[in-house]
Scaffold this motif. Structure first.
Motif, mmCIF file in Angstrom:
data_model
loop_
_atom_site.group_PDB
_atom_site.id
_atom_site.type_symbol
_atom_site.label_atom_id
_atom_site.label_comp_id
_atom_site.label_asym_id
_atom_site.label_seq_id
_atom_site.Cartn_x
_atom_site.Cartn_y
_atom_site.Cartn_z
ATOM 1 N N ASP B 55 0.835 -1.205 0.000
ATOM 2 C CA ASP B 55 0.000 0.000 0.000
ATOM 3 C C ASP B 55 0.868 1.253 0.000
ATOM 4 N N ALA B 56 1.838 1.285 0.928
ATOM 5 C CA ALA B 56 2.692 2.465 1.039
ATOM 6 C C ALA B 56 3.543 2.659 -0.226
ATOM 7 N N LEU B 57 4.242 1.598 -0.629
ATOM 8 C CA LEU B 57 5.184 1.739 -1.752
ATOM 9 C C LEU B 57 4.470 2.070 -3.055
ATOM 10 N N SER B 58 3.283 1.501 -3.251
ATOM 11 C CA SER B 58 2.580 1.738 -4.505
ATOM 12 C C SER B 58 2.172 3.200 -4.665
ATOM 13 N N SER B 59 2.144 3.939 -3.534
ATOM 14 C CA SER B 59 1.746 5.347 -3.626
ATOM 15 C C SER B 59 2.644 6.149 -4.558
ATOM 16 N N LEU B 92 8.068 14.724 6.803
ATOM 17 C CA LEU B 92 6.835 14.295 7.452
ATOM 18 C C LEU B 92 6.823 12.775 7.610
ATOM 19 N N LEU B 93 7.287 12.084 6.565
ATOM 20 C CA LEU B 93 7.360 10.618 6.612
ATOM 21 C C LEU B 93 8.247 10.160 7.756
ATOM 22 N N ILE B 97 7.204 7.775 10.842
ATOM 23 C CA ILE B 97 7.848 6.483 11.090
ATOM 24 C C ILE B 97 8.309 6.408 12.544
ATOM 25 N N LEU B 98 8.918 7.486 13.023
ATOM 26 C CA LEU B 98 9.332 7.537 14.430
ATOM 27 C C LEU B 98 8.150 7.318 15.350
ATOM 28 N N SER B 99 7.048 8.034 15.074
ATOM 29 C CA SER B 99 5.861 7.940 15.917
ATOM 30 C C SER B 99 5.331 6.522 15.943
ATOM 31 N N TYR B 100 5.217 5.948 14.736
ATOM 32 C CA TYR B 100 4.616 4.620 14.661
ATOM 33 C C TYR B 100 5.526 3.537 15.232
ATOM 34 N N GLU B 101 6.826 3.783 15.163
ATOM 35 C CA GLU B 101 7.741 2.821 15.759
ATOM 36 C C GLU B 101 7.432 2.692 17.249
ATOM 37 N N GLN B 102 7.108 3.820 17.866
ATOM 38 C CA GLN B 102 6.764 3.789 19.293
ATOM 39 C C GLN B 102 5.448 3.062 19.528
ATOM 40 N N THR B 271 10.066 -5.747 17.858
ATOM 41 C CA THR B 271 11.358 -5.363 17.280
ATOM 42 C C THR B 271 11.368 -5.609 15.777
ATOM 43 N N ASN B 272 10.925 -6.819 15.372
ATOM 44 C CA ASN B 272 10.888 -7.147 13.952
ATOM 45 C C ASN B 272 9.998 -6.181 13.177
ATOM 46 N N ALA B 273 8.813 -5.931 13.734
ATOM 47 C CA ALA B 273 7.875 -5.044 13.045
ATOM 48 C C ALA B 273 8.454 -3.641 12.943
ATOM 49 N N GLY B 274 9.064 -3.161 14.046
ATOM 50 C CA GLY B 274 9.622 -1.813 14.062
ATOM 51 C C GLY B 274 10.703 -1.654 13.006
ATOM 52 N N ARG B 275 11.591 -2.652 12.916
ATOM 53 C CA ARG B 275 12.675 -2.554 11.938
ATOM 54 C C ARG B 275 12.103 -2.561 10.515
ATOM 55 N N THR B 276 11.121 -3.429 10.281
ATOM 56 C CA THR B 276 10.486 -3.481 8.959
ATOM 57 C C THR B 276 9.912 -2.109 8.604
ATOM 58 N N LEU B 277 9.298 -1.466 9.602
ATOM 59 C CA LEU B 277 8.711 -0.152 9.366
ATOM 60 C C LEU B 277 9.770 0.838 8.909
ATOM 61 N N ILE B 278 10.904 0.814 9.580
ATOM 62 C CA ILE B 278 11.965 1.769 9.241
ATOM 63 C C ILE B 278 12.498 1.503 7.835
ATOM 64 N N ILE B 279 12.693 0.204 7.505
ATOM 65 C CA ILE B 279 13.164 -0.137 6.150
ATOM 66 C C ILE B 279 12.158 0.382 5.115
ATOM 67 N N MET B 280 10.891 0.136 5.378
ATOM 68 C CA MET B 280 9.861 0.563 4.442
ATOM 69 C C MET B 280 9.907 2.075 4.247
ATOM 70 N N GLY B 281 10.057 2.809 5.377
ATOM 71 C CA GLY B 281 10.131 4.266 5.295
ATOM 72 C C GLY B 281 11.273 4.713 4.416
ATOM 73 N N ALA B 282 12.414 4.055 4.592
ATOM 74 C CA ALA B 282 13.590 4.439 3.807
ATOM 75 C C ALA B 282 13.336 4.214 2.317
ATOM 76 N N ILE B 283 12.756 3.060 1.984
ATOM 77 C CA ILE B 283 12.493 2.754 0.575
ATOM 78 C C ILE B 283 11.510 3.766 -0.004
#
Lengths: 648, 648
Positions: B55-59, B92-93, B97-102, B271-283
């Protein structure tokens, strides 16, 4: 109160005090009437003519025009055939009047084609006559109202684009009047009918005077729209002449009206009705001939924009003055009255046919104003659909019209001929009571049989001519529809007969008394509604099984705990549903119980159902009882009880 | 079987043997699954990124294009603002990402905006978040599928006239796949997502190489349709810049997906989900910046006919060769996958909200394939309507999109901020169990509160910008719809709460046992069905009154005679109905009996109902029981029993 009658039954009689309240329907169609209020008035020849002739007489507004319209494809020169055709139509009219006069005397209680065919020819001919007549009553409404609107449009051409909506509104108006209930008597009918007669004869007489004094010219600016359609003229063939003749015979529709309504006449009602019929025939014939003759002589042309009547009137009265408007008004009103006749006949016939089991029984129900409201509504809706479909064009509707009438003429006269034959073979003092009349031996039955036979053959031939020449133009619809309707009527009849046979108590041995009730109570949660249902179930039996279909273990645990507390020690079966289905496991369980049932046992399914205050909140709940009922209704010896628990 | 538990109740447990049969639905969506079959697989970061990021990447397929589209009203010269805006969006992204990581660490069981708002802010914010998210999931489907079709149409312009129907068919396809139940794991997601990543990065890298080597020219034949719309150019105002920024922020939709699906990750799942989130944000950020930059440099233009991605791909790969087709295919597929994400989220959220009583309970039902079928169907239908209404145009749908997402971001982050404040005011060893998570004291709660607070404020500001700048273009629909939905949710919630209160057994005193049943049995005729009902009625009580509503004296006489013969001596009340009504006099009579009822009495209405074999024949009968039930359901202590008698 009469207590303890015959074999011990107690019958109490009481009249309900219920008085219908006021609501918008009463406001529209009037306050409800008691059955005892039904009018029993009878009328003489003068009013009788007014009440029953509007359908027949109004035909002169369209029949000559449609006749000319067919001839117009062969050009103006073909119009000279119109008058001879009108004479042929009048001969047919005379035969019909003679035939129907005999029917009126044979059926003093009303001798419509359906009744005559039913009593003398059997079930299928009766159904055929019924189908033909019902179809034609609908077309009477559509054609008459369309023609009425065409008269209006002739006088006020600006209304032309609105003709469909005007026609629909007029049908609705007639519907409401009929839902209120029209007294088929009195001045309501007399004024417009006699007004029409006076105005029409005045027009015709002035027309002839001016014609013979040579002061009648041609129609000024006669509308050329139809003539212009045919760039290349067709030759005058026999087919064309017969087709034109068929169109002209639509003038004969409505002749049968008096034979349906004999009971409305004063005694001796057959004599009065018969004479009225003859007078009506004479008027109709003379008008038909005069209008066709005058139209021909003054060069009036058939048109979608201006009716023949309008052209004749403005030529005879030299312009669109008061007399012209009077003619248009009279013609429009008599056409609407003709539609009104169909509104009396269609519901009455459909109620008779429904009572005989050929149509849904609901059609026999008399509404709050003592009229057959459902028949009236059906007629209006179908007629409006036809008007919309055919864009209120008389010329497009005509090919469908009159086949049904002539089919019913044929069957009715054939039935009468057969009746005379039966009558001739009775002994002098013998009597046979048939459903619609009493059959006795009559002198000169051979002659009467020949007359009705001739009527039947003539109308039969005309019907065939009509069906063949108009087949492509729309008659095929009726040719296909009539057998379909007959099939539907037969199917309905078979259903009712079969039902009556199965429900009949003849040779019925009562079942043994129910000795035991097994109660099954589906429980989705334990709450006040459940306990209300349990309280009721206890009055049925002590063999109660509550059953909980489980697809959520947490929910199930709650139900189980609460049942142990509130279930009064009755059995709770927890049925685990691995596929999360509710209905199917429950039904499978009921099947299991059902298989072990004794003949004197009954299974009662008690469904607790809380009832929210507002119906729309039921969207937020699964209505178990409804679903169960739909499925279990078809299962023997299972009764479903819905114990409602009202929630505010 | 466990017999005689606790206070004497008997609970039997059983598993239903019912096995669903084969039918067309099973054929379409697969054989039904047992509840025990629910998959419990968990996934690592590699698959997690594939499952939750489409969903995110396709944007990036539409966000840069929509940004340029807004700027185009000020002419090509305004396009230089695009890249700075893309940087702002990336900032903003990062905050998001920081917020959602928390959030992910605070809610290891899933922390969607609805749950966070519900647990920390209360009912109305939870309903608002729910309404916003549900609206936006629908829009995700509409926008993603429309954008996917736009990619296809860019490559095959002949498909342009059929784009709406293609989009609808795609939604239906995704619906069927979801009704079958998609395993949210495995290669099904990994292949297309990683294929998209590879192809996109390849395009971007080749693009930059050609740009820096100077071999990247301008887009050949760039589509001029949008530019030609604006004959007079508008000035570059702050409003325009903010509006373009809003359009660009649609790139951030889908960022919240991982926080909804934490339970799908392997332990340590937060931890796994948080890291995935950060990777996704970077991409996401890198793609957004690269595409905007390259599009600008090569003079790509927004268009209804050809997407930006298509223009970039054919410029970088010098024509529409294999690599171009690979890019289009990858983009189309990832966009359809994005729609698929909404198909996972919408039903899950609506089931959670329904379980909390904000939506109809039926939405919690898991269909035969263990998915929330009703939510899936609802989503498909509404999304298809939107696609048809907006003619599958991404640009027309965009103004409605993303407001909901940003509203849910705002509420979610505000909820988190409040949670940190609560956490900070707990004692070190104190624990509070909330519905969605467990609250403990955390170190550095002030810092975390500031981060989430900042996220909330930023997204809130963006939401306001979005609503104001896009208001006229369609945002007003969402601005009106959201409060309306909140109102509906509150109303439903109130209804369920009130119902539960009224049905609750707390402080409930059971009613006295029913001592007496009064049975009333409406009888229209005496036949086998009537006697079957009487046979049943006898098991209820001896106080049976048959009641015949009379409007036809002949019929009544028959009923009376037959009852005297077959009625077993029970009372028959003949109630004369002068207005020929059935229901009203019967109800009036029941009222009379009801008025004299004792508290321990119940009235049972036993309605004999013969059941024809075929349902359609019921058109030929008046279904008394149905009518009575509808009316009497709302009356206290009246039970209606329909005793069916089956007729073959």
């Amino acid at each position: 109160m009469n207590i303890e009658q015959k074999n011990g039954s107690t019958v109490f009689k009481k009249t309900s005090d219920y008085k219908p309240g006021r609501n918008w329907r009463n406001y529209l169609i009037g306050r409800p009437l008691q059955t005892a209020d039904a009018p029993q008035q009878t009328i003489g020849k003068f009013l009788g003519l007014a009440v029953f002739s509007s359908d027949a007489l109004s035909s002169v507004a369209y029949a000559p025009q449609e006749l000319l319209l067919i001839l117009s494809v062969a050009g103006v020169s073909a119009f000279h055939i119109a008058f001879p055709l009108a004479i042929a139509i009048c001969i047919l009219l005379a035969i019909l009047i003679l035939s129907y006069e005999q029917t009126i005397h044979a059926y003093p209680d009303g001798g419509g084609a359906y009744i005559v065919a039913r009593d003398n020819l059997g079930e299928i001919p009766a159904e055929t006559a019924g189908a033909a007549l019902l179809t034609d009553y609908i077309l009477t409404v559509a054609v008459s109202v369309s023609s009425g609107v065409a008269q209006l449009v002739s006088a006020f051409p600006a209304l032309f684009p609105h003709r469909v909506i005007i026609a629909v509104v007029l049908v609705m108006l007639v519907m409401v009047i009929n839902l209120r209930g029209v007294k088929e008597s009195g001045t309501f009918f007399a004024i417009p009918t006699y007004y029409f007669l006076v105005v029409m004869y005045l027009t015709i007489i002035v027309g002839f005077i001016r014609f013979f004094t040579g002061s009648l010219g041609l129609v000024p600016n006669a509308p050329q729209d139809v003539l212009n359609l045919h760039q290349t003229l067709e030759p005058i063939t026999l087919f064309l002449i017969l087709k034109a003749f068929s169109s002209g015979t639509t003038a004969l529709t409505g002749v049968e009206a008096i034979s349906n309504g004999i009971t409305a006449f004063k005694e001796p009602r057959s004599t009065n009705a018969g004479r009225t019929l003859i007078i009506m025939g004479a008027i109709l014939g003379s008008m038909m001939l005069s209008i066709t003759y005058l139209a021909n002589k003054m060069g009036a042309l058939p048109s979608e924009g201006e009716t023949l009547i309008s052209q004749i009137a403005r030529t005879i009265f030299s312009g669109q003055g008061v007399l012209y408007i009077a003619v248009i008004a009279a013609t429009t009103v008599i056409l609407i009255m003709a539609a009104n006749t169909a509104f009396a006949d269609f519901p009455r016939l459909s109620a008779i046919a429904a009572n005989d089991g050929f149509l849904p029984r609901q059609l026999t129900y008399r509404g709050s104003r003592l009229v057959f409201s459902r028949g009236i509504a059906t007629l209006s809706v179908v007629a409006c659909l036809l008007i919309i479909l055919f864009q209120a064009s008389v010329s497009k509707l005509i090919p469908l019209y009159a086949i049904g009438v002539f089919l019913s003429f044929t069957l009715s006269q054939a039935g009468m001929a057969h009746r005379w034959w039966k009558s001739g073979h009775l002994l002098a003092d013998q009597q046979i009571k048939e459903r619609g009349s009493t059959l006795v031996h009559e002198q000169g039955w051979q002659f009467k049989m020949v007359i009705n036979g001739l009527g039947s053959v003539c109308t039969g031939v005309v019907m065939c001519i009509f069906a063949i020449t108009k087949f492509k133009d729309g008659a095929w619809i009726v040719v296909l529809l009539t057998p379909l309707l007959v099939l539907i009527f037969s199917t309905i009849h078979r259903h009712y007969k079969n039902l009556a046979k199965q429900l009949s108590l003849d040779n019925f041995a009562p079942s043994p008394r129910i000795a035991h009730q097994k109660v099954i109570m589906p429980v989705s949660g334990v709450h006040k509604g459940t306990l209300a249902a349990l309280r009721y179930a206890k009055t049925l039996s002590d063999d109660i099984t509550a059953i909980h279909i489980s697809s959520d273990p947490i929910e199930t645990k709650k139900v189980q705990e609460k049942w142990e507390l509130w279930g009064d020690g009755y059995r709770l079966v927890v049925l685990d549903s691995p596929y999360r289905l509710f209905l199917e496991p429950l039904l499978a369980y009921i099947d299991e119980i059902d298989a072990q049932k004794q003949p004197n046992e009954v299974i009662s399914i008690v469904v607790p159902q809380f009832v929210p205050k507002h119906w729309y909140t039921s969207l937020l709940h699964t209505r178990t009882a409804d679903t169960l009922r739909r499925v279990l209704l078809y299962r023997k010896d299972i009764v479903i009880l819905e114990v409602p628990y009202q929630v505010n």
